[in-house]
Enzyme design. Structure first.
Site, PDB file in Angstrom:
ATOM      1  CG  ASN A  30      -0.231  -0.037   2.513  1.00  0.00           C
ATOM      2  OD1 ASN A  30       0.382   0.948   2.902  1.00  0.00           O
ATOM      3  ND2 ASN A  30      -0.284  -1.167   3.215  1.00  0.00           N
ATOM      4  NE  ARG A  31      -1.240   4.558  -4.671  1.00  0.00           N
ATOM      5  CZ  ARG A  31      -0.463   4.254  -5.702  1.00  0.00           C
ATOM      6  NH1 ARG A  31       0.835   4.479  -5.645  1.00  0.00           N
ATOM      7  NH2 ARG A  31      -0.979   3.727  -6.797  1.00  0.00           N
TER       8      ARG A  31
END
Ligand code: C5P
Length: 226
Positions: A30-31
């Site tokens: 994920n970011r």
């Protein structure tokens, strides 16, 4: 802030985002940049706390005076959180933990074969670390803080999440449209288990972290409220 009001307080902070292996070279991720979690660790240390930072795949310098331990996957993070929680006064789950992981990790790199579609990646649920730590409370009076990134119905979703997880405080960020992830600024509402909500001003993640610690400090037994 500017004082050692967290002296003698032992805190564990998770930061970053877990990576869930697909094969030896690929993962689901994920970011999350880890910046809010790192700011929480740095500000707690600056206020005198003894800080363990469980860092999941973050590319930031180690905060000064903080014991940094690196983890990769949700299951590794869970082990580290449970170990840290055994002696912690406060546990802050700022990491973005993958809710699911691939059911199997292929031993060899998945190859592209002309004319065929790859097999779907089956997912299984990861343990919910925040819910587990909140339920178990390894030490009496331990304070557990969760984070939530929401795009819609921020407050309603936040309240439901706080109840579901069973934590004491939930820091709810509005994300999407370039907000929060990877940026220096943050804006949040902190929900309490008693049903209060406290607005945190938009500002650098260090300032947000300080305001979160202000709220945590009021819940620490023996705190004078200063
Ligand atoms: O359910 P959601 O992922 O939105 O909840 C976010 C909060 O729960 C964060 O504090 C995150 O660190 C924690 N979490 C966790 N274990 C998971 C998923 C989320 O501890 N498997």
């Amino acid at each position: 802030a500017g004082t050692a009001d967290l002296a003698g307080v032992r805190v564990v902070v998770s930061a970053g985002g877990t990576r869930e292996a697909i094969d030896p070279v690929r993962f689901l991720g994920n970011r999350s940049s880890g910046r809010q979690g790192y700011a929480l660790a740095a500000t707690a240390a600056a206020r005198g706390a003894s800080v363990t930072l469980l860092s999941a795949n973050v590319e930031l310098p180690d905060p000064a005076g903080v014991d940094v331990r690196r983890v990769t996957s949700a299951r590794e993070l869970r082990e580290a959180v449970l170990e840290g929680a055994a002696t912690a006064d406060v546990v802050v789950m700022a990491a973005a933990v993958a809710d699911f992981r691939p059911d199997t990790v292929t031993a060899s790199k998945i190859k592209k074969t002309a004319g065929t579609t790859p097999a779907p990646i089956a997912l299984v649920e990861n343990p919910d670390i925040l819910a587990e730590v909140s339920r178990e409370r390894a030490r009496p009076g331990q304070i557990v803080v969760g984070f939530a990134a929401e795009t819609d119905n921020v407050l309603d979703n936040g309240r439901a999440k706080l109840a579901r997880k069973g934590c004491d405080l939930l820091v709810v960020n509005q994300v999407g449209d370039g907000r929060a992830f990877g940026t220096a600024d943050n804006q949040a509402v902190v929900l309490t288990a008693e049903g209060a909500s406290v607005e945190i001003e938009r500002g650098p993640k260090e300032d947000v972290a300080d305001q979160v610690w202000d709220l945590v400090a009021t819940r620490i037994p023996g705190d004078t409220g200063s």
